[in-house]
Design an enzyme around this catalytic site. Structure first.
Site, short mmCIF file in Angstrom:
data_model
loop_
_atom_site.label_atom_id
_atom_site.label_comp_id
_atom_site.label_asym_id
_atom_site.label_seq_id
_atom_site.Cartn_x
_atom_site.Cartn_y
_atom_site.Cartn_z
N ARG A 183 13.67 1.47 3.46
CA ARG A 183 14.91 1.30 2.71
C ARG A 183 14.69 1.10 1.21
O ARG A 183 15.65 1.23 0.44
CB ARG A 183 15.71 0.12 3.26
CG ARG A 183 15.00 -1.23 3.16
CD ARG A 183 15.89 -2.38 3.59
NE ARG A 183 17.01 -2.59 2.68
CZ ARG A 183 16.90 -3.18 1.50
NH1 ARG A 183 15.74 -3.63 1.09
NH2 ARG A 183 17.97 -3.33 0.73
N ALA A 188 16.35 10.58 -4.53
CA ALA A 188 15.31 10.20 -3.58
C ALA A 188 15.85 9.38 -2.42
O ALA A 188 16.95 8.84 -2.47
CB ALA A 188 14.23 9.40 -4.30
N LYS A 189 15.07 9.30 -1.37
CA LYS A 189 15.37 8.41 -0.24
C LYS A 189 14.07 8.04 0.45
O LYS A 189 13.00 8.49 0.06
CB LYS A 189 16.34 9.07 0.74
CG LYS A 189 15.79 10.27 1.47
CD LYS A 189 16.88 10.87 2.36
CE LYS A 189 16.42 12.20 2.95
NZ LYS A 189 17.52 12.87 3.68
N GLY A 190 14.17 7.27 1.52
CA GLY A 190 13.02 6.73 2.20
C GLY A 190 12.17 7.77 2.95
O GLY A 190 12.64 8.84 3.31
N GLY A 203 8.67 6.33 4.46
CA GLY A 203 7.50 5.67 5.02
C GLY A 203 7.28 5.86 6.51
O GLY A 203 6.16 5.78 6.99
N GLU A 204 8.35 6.09 7.22
CA GLU A 204 8.21 6.20 8.68
C GLU A 204 8.33 7.63 9.19
O GLU A 204 7.98 7.93 10.33
CB GLU A 204 9.32 5.36 9.35
CG GLU A 204 9.25 3.89 8.99
CD GLU A 204 10.54 3.16 9.27
OE1 GLU A 204 10.60 2.44 10.27
OE2 GLU A 204 11.51 3.35 8.47
N GLY A 247 2.97 2.00 -2.31
CA GLY A 247 3.21 2.47 -3.67
C GLY A 247 4.55 2.06 -4.27
O GLY A 247 4.98 2.67 -5.26
N THR A 260 12.96 2.56 -1.44
CA THR A 260 13.13 3.59 -2.46
C THR A 260 14.61 3.77 -2.77
O THR A 260 15.01 3.83 -3.93
CB THR A 260 12.55 4.94 -2.01
OG1 THR A 260 11.12 4.80 -1.85
CG2 THR A 260 12.82 6.03 -3.03
N GLY A 269 0.81 -1.20 0.00
CA GLY A 269 0.00 0.00 0.00
C GLY A 269 0.85 1.26 0.00
O GLY A 269 0.33 2.36 -0.09
#
Lengths: 756, 756
Positions: free
Chosen positions: B524, B703-705, B707-708, B484, B526, B482
């Protein structure tokens, strides 16, 4: 330890006998529906009307679909590997009995079947034609306009042709046959015919289509997954990556399951009802799908008095049935071997693929070669007998040897024809005195030798994946249909990576990732995919070496892959992905002369020796010994290779003695395994199988194809043995007891009809 | 057209809303059985007996299995990503309420459930411990002997340790904190606590195992397929390629579904009954699987009078529950950021992972960072308030800037901490006068800023496959739950190959071919898989160029791939297989000092600003505005990236205000969504989300992470706002109305208990 050359059991053997093997038939998907097919009852006719109302009204019926409905999801619904002439469901006309006209979709396949019975169709019948020679000049025209696939340059000239049943014709001329005939000591001419027969794989045709979001998944029992993907994408106007084809094991293929068969239909149905749809044909329905070409082959040879063949003229009419399928390529690609494995200076070949109103004909193990060998090996044997020359010596005098030009001009290389002949002679043994008997039971023996070129050019791609613990997996679109391809390809991977073949995981086709392969057909896989697999494994090996260098390991030592991965990545992690593509060199035959200097990367050679008993009262022929010899280079797996000999010979035995699709007014009168006899356990003769000690120098580890080689010579060897036993010469297949008895009685002047 | 940077909708969106998306729950296999789990009712005890006879006798029950039965197929049935301490079914002891003790297998899941109720177990109860600080010295020892996985060099020293609940401890020392405290103008010390909570993905845990021939297939909702493969292979003593892991979409993961959860159990059951087995947990059972670490974090700072932090001491106790799972790594890998994103010369960190008799704790979105930020951002805010320094200015004075050393000594690079702070200040807006109100409803505002390192080193591998028509497919083990990932990875492929992202087919994991990835965790993917995907696409592109050269096409022109394939192979045929592997550079922290010059390839930065209303009569806190700001470099898909901010913040809001697993004597008293409140639609505040304009120079396309990142600052921002509103300081989570009211009344000298 060397992995190539080990006669290991098939890797999937245990899963097959324990019932765990994956087949398309077992697939159940949530919400899946079943479809049954309504078929034409007339051999040729315009569709006047199709009344589906009663069928649609039956409770439980989800949908009834006709050709016009198909057009809504596939505007141009004509498919085929050579011609785009076959409609998914009939449009305008039907062209053979059994042609699919409508389909019923329901949750319960029995309901679907019931509903099929309620469909009514009316046809305005048209004149029909069933015979290949008649079709040359018949007024009954099966296709008003020829529709070759636009992608083939060599078929372009056929586009738009009208008023003909000749789908394709192939011509080859070398030297001057007329002149050679004129100067020959003897001229012989005969005509041989072969019958319509079919593959009857244990697993009938089955496919499931699953609609996705902007994509479709097709689960199918099919030998050519890459083609399915491309053809479905073409029909839908989609990109290839929107079509996902998944193929597990096949319960037999034999050429029936090449290109597309059920796939366009299940895809169209799934897109119409927007649910997964499965179509699984019954055994009876196999008779209406795809069959073996009946042939009429007029063969004429000019010979010196010593038995040297100086000229050969081949006129082959191939009966392709109502739709082209791959028939035109049978006519063309097998056609150029029509003179046989003989060194003949003057050659003329005219090979014609005819449309008729029969079930379509396509690839069946041998791809036309058995029909050709039937003719040229009977013919050559007749010549030998009439000139008083030993049949084996007749072959020896005429066969092609290394470096000599075949009919196309291509110089023979690595074709162990003489070795196969020698092995036949030794194993009969030909030199021993042979007792033909004097009573009711007579005995005879015969030999025959044939060859086949590998379809060219074709491309194969494979992926070999090495995991962080050093275990390897192989991904390729070659499908295992019982011929052992998974196993031998695993052996090739194992050979290169120096691991055990039994430890290689062979993944089955999923075209989301499985790379392109031309197809599992024509005995091409061992050679072509074998090379691709070898290259992929070598690529993986090279990448492991590079990884070791990156990890700072000193070069020159064989580190276990698991050690390399840990050193490089600090833990058990990573993967090495090797890939390989193989395409052989090739030269297209000249459009006019048919000549080519490089028409095939390898030749298959197969020879048969037969000893038979004939019951002169019943006409029954019993094969008492069958010697199957072939040249497959150096086999990857001798045990599996040997089973290809016995399997191929058994299949050919059926076509020789029993099998025949009998038509009456276009209706197949024996469309059932009760009436169409295939070989059973009692019919299998004692067999001796031998692979001659040879090497295909351009093959992977010296190997080449084999799957069809044992089918070449069975029919003529038995006919020659019959001639040897009782002096009758049958020129048509099958050689049933009735046919044998009729010929015996004709010879005696006691026609069969006279029997009370 | 550039594909990276496009805010396209998720590729699978339509399939999700039309119900076609593939989830493990939908899987039905022929002959599949269902298993239900019998669980411990005591928090700590020796198993005296388990009576399964009544359960086994229930009609329809296929098998009842206990830990001893598991040993027959898996002799050493202990698993885990860091320690091999967790038994598939309890052996000898149970260590938490809800621990799996037995399993019932039946064709009907309801029958299995009924049978579970008939199982009886007797335990000799042992003293239990639930609190992380108590566990340091408690006599109640959860694991008699420590069992770190042998593959980790840094855990080896723990092997065989006895008599302790400390699974792992991490220590970092820089400078001299004692001396710095002594010399500081002010010293502040506080202790903050956080609660046990859980992920509650919409799709509960589910897995299916299918026994094959010398192999097993595992279908599972799991974020780390490669690990599943390796761990199952390890448990069985098999090669990796004998384990096939298939992962479709996940209905949420959030860290719950990392490493192995249900997979060892379903595999063992499937091998015992020799049929496919599915285990699907209920929502209630989630409470007994994996949760978030409760923490106690004592934090002490030495500060100048101007608010410069000169020293910080962090003592963190992590409550890991009954089994290690990935808890030790939370303690270690998040532990080194405990002082916060601050430039502090003298640092001491002592981080302890404790075993207790609770449901195991592992990875939950944030991986321990939110618990650390909770402490350091409350603490830092208190310091600011007590010194009369504006909270934003306090951060600005102390944050780490480019080139400065973080606690480990690693110099900061591309960490836009100040930019995030500036954006927060601007968007609140911090400069505007803020009305705190005077009535029953009071208002306050607060900010907080946190950061996280990317787990290192890790490896990612990807395959990009270009077909003969130029269409491309991507194969990688990153799982889309979810967030993406399918979509952004397709954008990366499309960018390199110059095609439309919507036209890239993303294949879901099948470890028969899908190459290794460390896991979809820790934000991690992306960065790491993004690089691997980029490299794979570049490899494919280079191979296309080489193919064009092989085909004799003049170099320098951009030929469509379809043209290149046709030219090279004579027809539409072939495939190009590109692969790429990525591992960042890394330096392991020193065992004693915890120092490293290269501890992470990138930093995640997240900041929150909150405006709240407090009802001083009820204690209810209502967030009226939430500002979520992060640095994710240059996002691949800004639209998806923004939803990661609102999603992460919403999840953290639940942990801040509502969620708490309440224990009583080791029993979870609110193991139900009726009693454990998660955020609903009415709880979602107006949010403003911003990604600062930044670039991660070593990231794929910058780019980098992410989600958190939005989870870091929510709790402290709201606690700081509460302090700002009503002058109370809560140090424990969650900040329920009761907790708020209690603190308010305590401040007023009117204890809550006095209310009638």
């Amino acid at each position: 330890m060397a992995q190539v050359g080990r006669g290991i059991p098939r890797l999937e053997a245990r899963s097959k006998v324990t019932g765990r093997a994956e087949y398309t038939h077992n697939l159940r998907l949530p919400g899946m529906l079943y479809a049954k097919v309504f078929r034409s009852t007339v051999p040729h006719g315009r569709i006047v009307r199709i009344d589906t109302s009663a069928a649609a009204a039956l409770p439980g019926v989800e949908r009834v679909v006709t050709g016009e409905d198909i057009r809504k999801v596939i505007p141009e619904p004509y498919y085929g590997p050579a011609f785009h002439d076959q409609p998914i469901l009939a449009l305008d006309k039907v062209r053979h009995v059994g042609e699919p006209v409508a389909a019923v979709v329901a949750a319960d396949p029995h309901v679907a079947e019931q509903a099929v019975q309620l469909i009514e169709a009316e046809y305005e019948e048209l004149p029909a034609v069933y015979d290949e020679v008649e079709a040359m000049t018949s007024q009954a025209i099966v296709h008003e306009v020829l529709k070759p696939a636009g992608t083939f340059a060599d078929l372009k000239h056929l586009a738009g042709k009208t008023g003909t049943n000749v789908a394709l014709d192939f011509h080859l001329t070398r030297g001057d046959t007329d002149k050679a005939f004129a100067g020959a000591d003897h001229v012989f001419e005969h005509t041989f015919r072969s019958q319509q027969a079919l593959h009857l794989a244990f697993e009938p045709f089955v496919a499931v289509a699953e609609p996705g979001d902007g994509m479709v998944t097709v689960h199918t029992s099919n030998q050519t997954p890459s083609f399915v993907r491309m053809e479905i994408a073409r029909l839908l106007g989609w990109q290839e990556n929107q079509v996902r084809v998944k193929v597990p094991l096949l319960g037999g293929g034999f050429g029936a399951k090449v290109y597309v068969k059920l796939e366009p239909l299940v895809v169209a149905l799934a897109l119409i009802v927007r649910r997964p749809v499965k179509v699984a044909l019954t055994m009876e329905e196999q008779f209406y799908m795809i069959t073996k070409h009946p042939t009429t082959f007029r063969i004429k040879s000019g010979v010196t008095k010593d038995g040297k063949i100086t000229a050969r003229e081949c006129e082959v009419h191939w009966n392709g049935g109502a739709y082209a399928d791959i028939g035109p390529r049978v006519c063309q690609k097998s056609g150029f071997t029509a003179p046989g494995p003989y060194d003949i200076d003057h050659i003329k070949i005219d090979s014609y693929e005819l449309y008729t109103n029969r079930t379509p004909c396509g690839a069946l193990r041998g791809f036309g070669i058995p029909q050709l060998v039937w003719a040229y090996e009977c013919h050559t044997d007749i010549i030998a007998r009439e000139l008083g020359i030993d049949p084996v010596e007749m072959r020896r005098k005429n066969i092609l040897r290394e470096g000599r030009p075949q009919a196309t001009g291509t110089k023979m290389k690595d074709a162990a024809i003489e070795q196969v002949l020698d092995a036949l002679a030794e194993q009969m043994p030909w030199s021993k005195p042979f007792d033909r008997g004097t009573g009711v039971i007579r005995r005879g023996r015969g030999i025959a030798i044939g060859f086949k070129a590998s379809i060219s050019p074709t491309t194969s791609v494979a992926i070999v994946n090495v995991s962080a613990d050093g275990s390897a997996s192989l991904n390729m679109a070659t499908t295992d249909m019982g011929q052992g391809s998974d196993t031998i390809m695993a052996q090739i991977v194992a050979e290169v990576l120096d691991i055990q073949a039994e430890h290689v995981r062979v993944m089955h086709t999923d075209t989301d990732i499985t790379p392109y392969d031309m197809g599992t057909l024509g005995s091409r896989s061992t050679f072509h995919m074998g090379h691709a697999v070898r290259l992929a494994a070598e690529d993986a090996k090279a990448k492991l070496a590079a990884l070791a260098a990156e990890a700072g390991l000193p070069p020159g030592t064989n580190y276990p892959p698991s050690e390399i991965f840990v050193k490089r990545y600090g833990m058990r992690a990573g993967n090495v992905i090797g890939s390989g593509t193989y395409i052989p060199t090739y030269q297209s035959p000249d459009k006019t002369t048919g000549m080519s200097e490089n028409v095939t990367p390898f030749w298959m050679i197969g020879g048969t020796g037969a000893e038979i008993e004939v019951d002169t009262e019943t006409g029954k022929v019993r094969v008492t010994r069958l010697v199957n010899v072939a040249d497959c280079g150096t086999p990857i797996n001798p045990r599996i290779a040997t089973t290809q000999l016995s399997g191929g010979a058994t299949m050919a035995l059926g076509f020789t003695l029993f099998e025949d699709m009998v038509l009456d007014g276009g209706q197949v009168t024996n469309a059932s395994l009760a009436d169409y006899k295939i070989p059973g356990m009692h019919d299998i003769p004692p067999m001796y199988n031998e692979l001659v000690d040879a090497k295909q120098s351009n093959g992977p580890f010296g190997a080449k194809g084999l799957g069809e080689s044992a089918t070449f010579g069975v029919s003529p060897a038995i006919a020659n043995a019959l001639d040897d036993a009782v002096g009758i010469r049958l020129t048509d297949l099958p050689m049933t007891p009735e046919a044998v008895l009729r010929a015996l009685r004709a010879k005696e002047g006691r026609p069969l009809e006279d029997d009370a």
